[in-house]
Design a protein around this motif. Structure first.
Motif, PDB file in Angstrom:
ATOM      1  N   PHE A 214      -4.112   8.311  -5.977  1.00 17.19           N
ATOM      2  CA  PHE A 214      -2.838   8.824  -5.677  1.00 17.19           C
ATOM      3  C   PHE A 214      -1.720   7.654  -5.983  1.00 17.19           C
ATOM      4  O   PHE A 214      -2.063   6.602  -6.208  1.00 17.19           O
ATOM      5  N   GLU A 215      -0.401   8.136  -6.058  1.00 18.32           N
ATOM      6  CA  GLU A 215       0.560   7.274  -6.623  1.00 18.32           C
ATOM      7  C   GLU A 215       1.166   6.420  -5.424  1.00 18.32           C
ATOM      8  O   GLU A 215       1.495   7.166  -4.521  1.00 18.32           O
ATOM      9  N   GLU A 216       1.186   5.101  -5.653  1.00 16.41           N
ATOM     10  CA  GLU A 216       1.848   4.354  -4.398  1.00 16.41           C
ATOM     11  C   GLU A 216       2.998   3.584  -5.115  1.00 16.41           C
ATOM     12  O   GLU A 216       3.044   3.348  -6.205  1.00 16.41           O
ATOM     13  N   PHE A 217       4.016   3.287  -4.333  1.00 17.70           N
ATOM     14  CA  PHE A 217       5.438   2.730  -4.717  1.00 17.70           C
ATOM     15  C   PHE A 217       5.492   1.479  -3.778  1.00 17.70           C
ATOM     16  O   PHE A 217       5.211   1.461  -2.892  1.00 17.70           O
ATOM     17  N   THR A 218       6.298   0.612  -4.591  1.00 20.46           N
ATOM     18  CA  THR A 218       6.661  -0.612  -3.634  1.00 20.46           C
ATOM     19  C   THR A 218       8.220  -0.210  -3.293  1.00 20.46           C
ATOM     20  O   THR A 218       8.816   0.726  -3.589  1.00 20.46           O
ATOM     21  N   ALA A 219       8.594  -1.173  -2.271  1.00 20.64           N
ATOM     22  CA  ALA A 219       9.814  -0.962  -1.779  1.00 20.64           C
ATOM     23  C   ALA A 219      11.070  -1.080  -2.817  1.00 20.64           C
ATOM     24  O   ALA A 219      12.210  -0.469  -2.539  1.00 20.64           O
ATOM     25  N   ASP A 220      10.632  -1.710  -3.626  1.00 24.36           N
ATOM     26  CA  ASP A 220      11.746  -2.028  -4.975  1.00 24.36           C
ATOM     27  C   ASP A 220      11.660  -0.759  -5.830  1.00 24.36           C
ATOM     28  O   ASP A 220      12.137  -0.774  -6.832  1.00 24.36           O
ATOM     29  N   GLY A 221      10.811   0.170  -5.677  1.00 24.38           N
ATOM     30  CA  GLY A 221      10.862   1.416  -6.419  1.00 24.38           C
ATOM     31  C   GLY A 221       9.876   1.420  -7.735  1.00 24.38           C
ATOM     32  O   GLY A 221       9.743   2.392  -8.465  1.00 24.38           O
ATOM     33  N   ARG A 222       8.914   0.591  -7.713  1.00 26.36           N
ATOM     34  CA  ARG A 222       7.915   0.675  -9.002  1.00 26.36           C
ATOM     35  C   ARG A 222       6.598   1.425  -8.558  1.00 26.36           C
ATOM     36  O   ARG A 222       6.178   1.610  -7.358  1.00 26.36           O
ATOM     37  N   SER A 223       6.264   2.149  -9.486  1.00 28.68           N
ATOM     38  CA  SER A 223       5.201   3.057  -9.261  1.00 28.68           C
ATOM     39  C   SER A 223       3.876   2.300  -9.749  1.00 28.68           C
ATOM     40  O   SER A 223       3.994   1.519 -10.617  1.00 28.68           O
ATOM     41  N   ASP A 224       2.561   2.611  -9.089  1.00 23.84           N
ATOM     42  CA  ASP A 224       1.438   1.947  -9.559  1.00 23.84           C
ATOM     43  C   ASP A 224       0.758   3.001 -10.611  1.00 23.84           C
ATOM     44  O   ASP A 224      -0.420   2.661 -11.070  1.00 23.84           O
ATOM     45  N   GLY A 225       1.410   3.989 -11.118  1.00 22.60           N
ATOM     46  CA  GLY A 225       0.822   4.972 -11.959  1.00 22.60           C
ATOM     47  C   GLY A 225      -0.478   5.414 -11.646  1.00 22.60           C
ATOM     48  O   GLY A 225      -1.397   5.993 -12.332  1.00 22.60           O
ATOM     49  N   ARG A 226      -0.539   5.905 -10.335  1.00 26.50           N
ATOM     50  CA  ARG A 226      -1.662   6.355  -9.692  1.00 26.50           C
ATOM     51  C   ARG A 226      -2.865   5.822  -9.805  1.00 26.50           C
ATOM     52  O   ARG A 226      -3.909   6.192 -10.294  1.00 26.50           O
ATOM     53  N   THR A 227      -2.790   4.483  -9.446  1.00 27.21           N
ATOM     54  CA  THR A 227      -3.994   3.529  -9.640  1.00 27.21           C
ATOM     55  C   THR A 227      -4.723   3.120  -8.219  1.00 27.21           C
ATOM     56  O   THR A 227      -5.597   2.263  -8.312  1.00 27.21           O
ATOM     57  N   ALA A 228      -3.993   3.677  -7.385  1.00 27.51           N
ATOM     58  CA  ALA A 228      -4.436   3.407  -5.915  1.00 27.51           C
ATOM     59  C   ALA A 228      -5.646   4.215  -5.635  1.00 27.51           C
ATOM     60  O   ALA A 228      -5.594   5.660  -5.456  1.00 27.51           O
ATOM     61  N   GLY A 229      -6.990   3.765  -5.497  1.00 22.24           N
ATOM     62  CA  GLY A 229      -8.175   4.446  -5.285  1.00 22.24           C
ATOM     63  C   GLY A 229      -8.365   4.632  -4.103  1.00 22.24           C
ATOM     64  O   GLY A 229      -8.277   3.603  -2.988  1.00 22.24           O
ATOM     65  N   HIS A 230      -8.421   6.134  -3.585  1.00 22.56           N
ATOM     66  CA  HIS A 230      -8.773   6.197  -1.987  1.00 22.56           C
ATOM     67  C   HIS A 230     -10.027   6.900  -1.965  1.00 22.56           C
ATOM     68  O   HIS A 230     -10.178   8.079  -2.469  1.00 22.56           O
ATOM     69  N   PRO A 231     -11.046   6.382  -1.412  1.00 20.35           N
ATOM     70  CA  PRO A 231     -12.397   7.113  -1.094  1.00 20.35           C
ATOM     71  C   PRO A 231     -12.171   8.068  -0.043  1.00 20.35           C
ATOM     72  O   PRO A 231     -11.597   7.924   0.871  1.00 20.35           O
ATOM     73  N   VAL A 232     -12.581   9.338  -0.459  1.00 23.01           N
ATOM     74  CA  VAL A 232     -12.368  10.574   0.458  1.00 23.01           C
ATOM     75  C   VAL A 232     -13.631  11.086   0.725  1.00 23.01           C
ATOM     76  O   VAL A 232     -14.516  11.117  -0.093  1.00 23.01           O
ATOM     77  N   LEU A 233     -13.812  11.661   1.812  1.00 21.61           N
ATOM     78  CA  LEU A 233     -15.106  12.187   2.380  1.00 21.61           C
ATOM     79  C   LEU A 233     -15.287  13.563   1.454  1.00 21.61           C
ATOM     80  O   LEU A 233     -14.480  14.525   1.411  1.00 21.61           O
TER      81      LEU A 233
END
Lengths: 508, 95
Positions: free
Chosen positions: A481-500
């Motif tokens: 999923f894409e996460e953003f910092t408060a200053d508006g930068r995107s991680d480019g969908r590199t945040a890994g979420h293990p889901v069931l």
């Protein structure tokens, strides 16, 4: 970053600070993101080729140093505070961007950047005082660790970075452990956990008042006492063959789903002797073993409550419990142990709390794993701050607790960590403890032994052990999923979420 | 498989995965290891020691294979992530 936090002035980021000089065009998120990515990459390159930093970084640092002799309030709240704040924010963001991917298992950077990431991995090698990415700042002052999740709610100092976690204080020793030999699940992009909610039975007589040790406080108030939980190795012949039973359970699980990557057992589920029998059985299958283990105390020693992690190719990793369990009247009634412990008193788990530590196991690109023991999930200090800063992808809480239903405390704290920093959380208790729990005020839901909560699921998932079954296999799949910092930068969908992605009860 | 201490495991993982680094630099990493087994494993990874020598134990060979396998698989697994890191500058929430 530390100065931004100490002064609390980071709250002005974006609203009052513009990361540009006065007179220049206002803040443009797209340009800002491009600028930070460009300078961040140049920072890595300059370090690799000249062991230096880009001119832009030097200039920002020079401006901060020039104001060094000012007290913090004046530094940031004075007439030129707005500009200094913007300078510090920019420097912190550039450092964060330059560090993209540090600590992630197997990440070696873009072509030509391996020397940078090799240095980061080297810095992360834990010594007796744990890990830090800082080479010139002593870990007792502060440390910087890799970061897996940026909170997407509220505004804290953690909202401003994507790859670096600022960890103040030296109350707890964090170790970043890179496993270089556990490749099993890497080719499948999923993880199968065999949960063994052992023991199957717990008796009230296993709880008992502890004898005081010489090192216990001699003048402890009368309304408090110490208790010990004794594992029942000698009374239950079944436990003598636990290693064999789990081997059969592994066979059954592999027949069902093909592969088991990790075996997980609850808090205080094994004695050290049983664990020693079980560990090679699991290691032989190239799977992880994460187990709550107890060691009985003696006339001169406290009992031990710890988690032991066996990762293929690594020596056994040990983490002691950080907080004593406190049994009050309501819990004594809930578990029916009033014959052993006077409900008029408050009973503390008889443990020697040593230097607290936590391990961040960097196993796969989408999996940094941490394990907590029972109370440690509930107490925000000191491990909670560290967990929220780093945001491990998966937190496993080994419990000795009642049913893992949505209404109970473990679901509340799992939800908190799923909200901020965004970790997926698995809690696991034993069926024995769950059956022992019989609240006076309502029906028992005693077969709910585990609970799952992730950031993308609105409510926790209760996981039952059906009657006649011995274990549960959970399948986890990474979603990006894409996460953003408060200053508006995107991680480019590199945040890994293990889901069931699967729940399968298994039996021998 | 040999159970390495975290420091040796980290050094050997670095030797296995940072193949772009000059051989001399990867060789220097071996000096950071703390056990003879780790040095043997590192020497095989660097191509300095023949794993088929009769005095090389099966455990050492298995550990070398595990490290190589981890390095190869994690390289493939992070390819998408690497591309994303490289392209993140194109994206912005508040654009």
């Amino acid at each position: 970053m530390s100065l931004l936090q100490k002064s609390g002035s980071y709250v002005h980021a974006l609203s009052q600070w513009l990361p540009t000089e006065p007179g220049q065009p206002g803040f443009d998120s797209r340009k800002w993101t491009a600028h930070t990515a460009k300078v961040g990459a140049r920072w890595r390159s300059t370090w690799i080729h000249r062991r230096s930093v880009p001119f832009k970084v030097k200039e920002l640092w020079r401006r901060i140093v020039a104001a060094w002799d000012k007290p913090i309030p004046e530094f940031l709240r004075g007439s030129d505070g707005r500009i200094l704040g913007a300078v510090m924010l920019e420097l912190a963001v550039l450092a964060d961007t330059a560090s993209g991917g540090v600590g992630v298992a197997g990440f070696t950077g873009l072509s030509g950047e391996q020397e940078f990431y090799n240095q980061a991995d080297k810095l992360l090698q834990a010594d007796s005082n744990g890990s830090s990415l800082c080479s010139e700042i002593d870990k007792s002052r502060l440390r910087v660790l890799p970061k897996m999740h940026t909170p997407q709610n509220g505004l804290t100092i953690r909202s401003l970075s994507m790859h670096l976690a600022l960890c103040l204080g030296d109350e707890i020793t964090p170790s970043w452990v890179l496993s270089g030999a556990w490749a099993g699940p890497l080719s499948t992009s999923s993880l199968n956990l065999l949960l063994v909610p052992w023991p199957q039975q717990i008796r009230p007589c296993q709880f008992a008042k502890s004898e005081s040790l010489r090192t216990d406080a001699p003048s402890f108030p009368e309304q408090y006492g110490f208790f010990t939980y004794r594992s029942a190795t000698s009374t239950f012949s079944l436990e003598e063959s636990l290693a064999n039973r789990i081997e059969k359970l592994l066979d059954a699980s592999e027949t069902l789903i093909g592969r088991v990557d990790a075996v997980v057992l609850p808090e205080l589920s094994l004695t050290q002797a049983v664990h020693e029998q079980l560990s090679p059985v699991v290691q032989k299958r190239k799977a992880l073993l994460i187990a709550g283990v107890t060691r009985e105390g003696g006339p001169e020693s406290y009992p031990v409550n710890e988690v032991l992690c066996d990762v293929p190719g690594l020596v056994q990793l040990q983490q002691r419990k950080h907080h004593r369990w406190c049994l009050d009247r309501s819990q004594i009634e809930q578990y029916g142990i009033g014959s052993q412990l006077d409900p008029e008193r408050t009973w503390w788990e008889h443990l020697d709390l040593q230097q607290r530590s936590i391990t961040f196991l960097s196993l796969m690109p989408w999996l940094v794993l941490s394990v907590l023991i029972c109370e440690d999930l509930a107490r925000p200090d000191p491990v909670g701050d560290l967990i929220r800063s780093v945001g491990p992808n998966l937190v496993i809480a080994l419990l000795m607790d009642g049913p893992q239903i949505k209404e109970r405390w473990s679901a509340r704290y799992a939800t908190t960590l799923a909200d901020d920093p965004g970790s997926s959380v698995l809690t696991l208790t034993s069926i024995g403890m769950s059956l022992l729990s019989r609240p006076f005020g309502g029906p028992s839901r005693s077969r709910t032994v585990a609970l799952w909560k992730d950031a993308k699921r609105s409510t926790p998932v209760e996981i039952d052990l059906p009657d006649g079954y011995d274990g549960i296999v959970l399948s986890l799949t990474p979603r990006w999923f894409e996460e953003f910092t408060a200053d508006g930068r995107s991680d480019g969908r590199t945040a890994g979420h293990p889901v069931l992605s699967g729940i399968h009860p298994v039996r021998i | 498989m040999i159970r390495l201490n975290p420091k040796d495991a980290s050094v050997l993982a670095r030797i296995a995965q940072y193949l772009e680094l000059p051989p001399g630099q990867r060789r220097q990493m071996l000096d950071e290891t703390t056990t003879p087994e780790a040095r043997e494993i590192g020497a095989i990874l660097l191509g300095e020691l023949d794993p088929e020598r009769p005095d090389i134990s099966a455990d050492v060979k298995e550990t070398v294979e595990a490290l190589r396998s981890w390095s190869n698989k994690s390289r493939q697994a992070t390819a998408a992530r690497s591309a994303a890191f490289g392209s993140s500058s194109r994206q912005s929430r508040r654009a």
